[in-house]
Design a protein around this motif. Structure first.
Motif, PDB file in Angstrom:
ATOM      1  N   ASP A 105       0.858  -1.180   0.000  1.00 53.73           N
ATOM      2  CA  ASP A 105       0.000   0.000   0.000  1.00 53.73           C
ATOM      3  C   ASP A 105       0.899   1.237   0.000  1.00 53.73           C
ATOM      4  O   ASP A 105       1.462   1.591   1.032  1.00 53.73           O
ATOM      5  N   VAL A 106       1.036   1.857  -1.140  1.00 57.46           N
ATOM      6  CA  VAL A 106       1.982   2.967  -1.274  1.00 57.46           C
ATOM      7  C   VAL A 106       1.276   4.180  -1.856  1.00 57.46           C
ATOM      8  O   VAL A 106       0.476   4.064  -2.781  1.00 57.46           O
ATOM      9  N   GLU A 107       1.568   5.343  -1.293  1.00 56.60           N
ATOM     10  CA  GLU A 107       1.073   6.594  -1.865  1.00 56.60           C
ATOM     11  C   GLU A 107       2.275   7.409  -2.298  1.00 56.60           C
ATOM     12  O   GLU A 107       3.103   7.766  -1.477  1.00 56.60           O
ATOM     13  N   PHE A 108       2.344   7.686  -3.561  1.00 55.56           N
ATOM     14  CA  PHE A 108       3.489   8.390  -4.143  1.00 55.56           C
ATOM     15  C   PHE A 108       2.969   9.713  -4.688  1.00 55.56           C
ATOM     16  O   PHE A 108       1.979   9.746  -5.414  1.00 55.56           O
ATOM     17  N   ARG A 109       3.640  10.822  -4.297  1.00 57.37           N
ATOM     18  CA  ARG A 109       3.195  12.152  -4.759  1.00 57.37           C
ATOM     19  C   ARG A 109       4.351  12.844  -5.483  1.00 57.37           C
ATOM     20  O   ARG A 109       5.061  13.656  -4.901  1.00 57.37           O
ATOM     21  N   PRO A 110       4.577  12.487  -6.732  1.00 52.20           N
ATOM     22  CA  PRO A 110       5.695  13.092  -7.459  1.00 52.20           C
ATOM     23  C   PRO A 110       5.435  14.568  -7.765  1.00 52.20           C
ATOM     24  O   PRO A 110       4.288  15.014  -7.805  1.00 52.20           O
ATOM     25  N   VAL A 111       6.510  15.303  -7.969  1.00 54.35           N
ATOM     26  CA  VAL A 111       6.431  16.741  -8.259  1.00 54.35           C
ATOM     27  C   VAL A 111       6.951  16.966  -9.687  1.00 54.35           C
ATOM     28  O   VAL A 111       7.550  16.061 -10.274  1.00 54.35           O
ATOM     29  N   PRO A 112       6.763  18.162 -10.248  1.00 58.12           N
ATOM     30  CA  PRO A 112       7.362  18.442 -11.559  1.00 58.12           C
ATOM     31  C   PRO A 112       8.884  18.341 -11.484  1.00 58.12           C
ATOM     32  O   PRO A 112       9.466  18.537 -10.415  1.00 58.12           O
ATOM     33  N   ALA A 154      13.996  17.657  -7.521  1.00 59.86           N
ATOM     34  CA  ALA A 154      12.945  18.528  -6.998  1.00 59.86           C
ATOM     35  C   ALA A 154      12.311  17.872  -5.770  1.00 59.86           C
ATOM     36  O   ALA A 154      11.783  18.554  -4.896  1.00 59.86           O
ATOM     37  N   ALA A 155      12.353  16.555  -5.711  1.00 63.39           N
ATOM     38  CA  ALA A 155      11.856  15.831  -4.538  1.00 63.39           C
ATOM     39  C   ALA A 155      12.596  14.512  -4.432  1.00 63.39           C
ATOM     40  O   ALA A 155      12.995  13.939  -5.446  1.00 63.39           O
ATOM     41  N   LEU A 163      12.647  16.609 -11.531  1.00 63.14           N
ATOM     42  CA  LEU A 163      13.296  15.343 -11.195  1.00 63.14           C
ATOM     43  C   LEU A 163      12.860  14.790  -9.831  1.00 63.14           C
ATOM     44  O   LEU A 163      13.013  15.445  -8.802  1.00 63.14           O
ATOM     45  N   ASN A 164      12.315  13.589  -9.854  1.00 66.65           N
ATOM     46  CA  ASN A 164      11.939  12.878  -8.628  1.00 66.65           C
ATOM     47  C   ASN A 164      12.910  11.720  -8.440  1.00 66.65           C
ATOM     48  O   ASN A 164      12.972  10.819  -9.285  1.00 66.65           O
TER      49      ASN A 164
END
Ligand SMILES: Nc1ncnc2c1ncn2[C@@H]1O[C@H](COP(=O)(O)OP(=O)(O)O)[C@@H](O)[C@H]1O
Ligand SMILES: [Mg+2]
Length: 360
Positions: free
Chosen positions: A16-23, A347-348, A25-26
């Motif tokens: 169960d994973v929640e991934f919140r990438p940003v604009p 960026a994250a 480079l992640n």
């Protein structure tokens, strides 16, 4: 496109994973077996309906679980908020797109443009032709509205013709299928040839960045029959006796292939393993760049374990050129590569450990 959210359940070790990438480079770090590639596979699954490591039923679902699910939110090229979800049991699947059921996985995949480069990607150069046909058809699927109906017509005619060949048909029974196969096949090949011709100068650019010592890269299309000598209809007729003996269609676009040739290199065999990898990466990035030129937005770029595939100089070059374009990039690594400073600063950053993901 810009991915803003990815929720994953029961995909390999990811319970169960929640991934919140940003604009931009992640960076996703984590030790061996932590779940980095699994995260990339989740993205790839939405874009292709399968993993780059095979089909869903080949181990993608977490052991002991009946199904995996992936839910994504993203912003498309026009800045619209989009969402899609997929639940897959390995046999059956259920997909939703913007809140409504998706009639087929094809509809879902058409909306999410993803390109991936991972440790198995050198197969694009060194492996069987199915890898290269898939590469070619992915691009056409996304940029050429005529492609899918023609491809479906061809696939259907091929299936019918092969079924007939196995049965030992009465004379003349093959004629209508040969006609349909030839008509769809000629169109399919023209689309493929046109695409490769458009891709060639783009590839010459990306390959020139990574492998300048090999001279200019060119693309050669191998349509699946001697297209320069005769139309597909004639090739099918010429092959008929053999096809009847073998029980399948031996010529046509289902046998198509392409290859990269370097001016400074007489034969493809001479590429080292490292050069194969760089050539494959040049092809993937050329495809993304060409997609951006056609569609006005970059696909999402997934780079799995790139630092273990490339030396520092090539890594810097590859990331630099992709990020300069404004693309969103998901990069995994066992440890943060030292070159990720300045313009290449992520960026994250995320960290994955035993299937758990955390930010920072
Ligand atoms: N179907 C599955 N169910 C549960 N765990 C799995 C399944 N398939 C693979 N794994 C495990 O998932 C882990 C994740 O592997 P992977 O994502 O390739 O890690 P990484 O890329 O970080 O090295 C491995 O430890 C592997 O054993
Ligand atoms: Mg991995």
């Amino acid at each position: 496109m810009r991915l803003t959210r990815l929720d994953i359940q029961n995909l390999r070790c990811l319970a169960d994973v929640e991934f919140r990438p940003v604009p931009g480079l992640n960076l996703v770090t984590g030790g061996n077996g932590a779940g980095k590639t699994s995260l990339m596979e989740a993205v790839h699954l939405l874009g292709y309906g399968r993993s780059f490591r095979g089909r869903v039923r080949d181990g993608l679902i977490r052991s002991g679980q009946p199904a995996l699910s992936v839910y994504a939110e993203w912003q498309d090229g026009q800045g619209r908020a989009r969402r899609a979800g997929l639940r897959h049991t390995g046999g059956d699947w259920e997909a939703r797109l913007d809140g409504a059921p998706a009639p087929s996985l094809t509809e879902l995949c058409a909306e999410l443009a993803v390109v991936s480069f991972e440790p198995g990607s050198h197969e694009l150069i060194a492996g069987g032709s199915e890898h290269r046909r898939r590469f070619l058809d992915w691009a056409l699927f996304h940029v050429e509205p005529e492609f899918l109906p023609v491809w479906r017509r061809y696939a259907r005619a091929l299936k019918q013709r092969n079924a007939l060949l196995k049965r030992g048909p009465s004379p003349g029974a093959l004629d209508p299928w040969d006609q349909e196969l030839a008509s769809a096949g000629e169109q399919l090949s023209s689309l493929r040839a046109d695409y490769l011709a458009r891709l060639e100068p783009v590839l010459a650019g990306t390959a020139g960045e990574f492998l300048p010592e090999l001279g200019r890269a060119g693309l050669q299309f191998l349509p699946g029959w001697r297209r320069a000598e005769h139309p597909l209809a004639d090739a099918l007729l010429l092959a008929r006796e053999r096809d009847l003996v073998q029980g399948y269609t031996s010529v046509g676009p289902h046998r198509a292939d392409w290859r990269v040739d370097y001016l400074g290199l007489p034969g493809r065999e001479a590429l080292s393993r490292g050069q194969e990898k760089l050539t494959a990466l040049a092809c993937v990035l050329a495809q993304a760049r060409s997609f951006a030129a056609d569609r006005g937005e970059w696909p999402l770029v997934c780079l799995d374990d790139l630092a273990s595939e490339l030396d520092q100089a090539h890594l810097r070059q590859a990331l630099g050129s992709v990020l300069a374009s404004g693309a969103q990039v998901l990069l995994t690594a066992t440890e943060a590569p030292a070159i990720l400073t300045g313009e290449l600063l992520p960026a994250a950053t995320f960290h994955v450990e035993r299937g758990q993901l955390r930010t920072g």
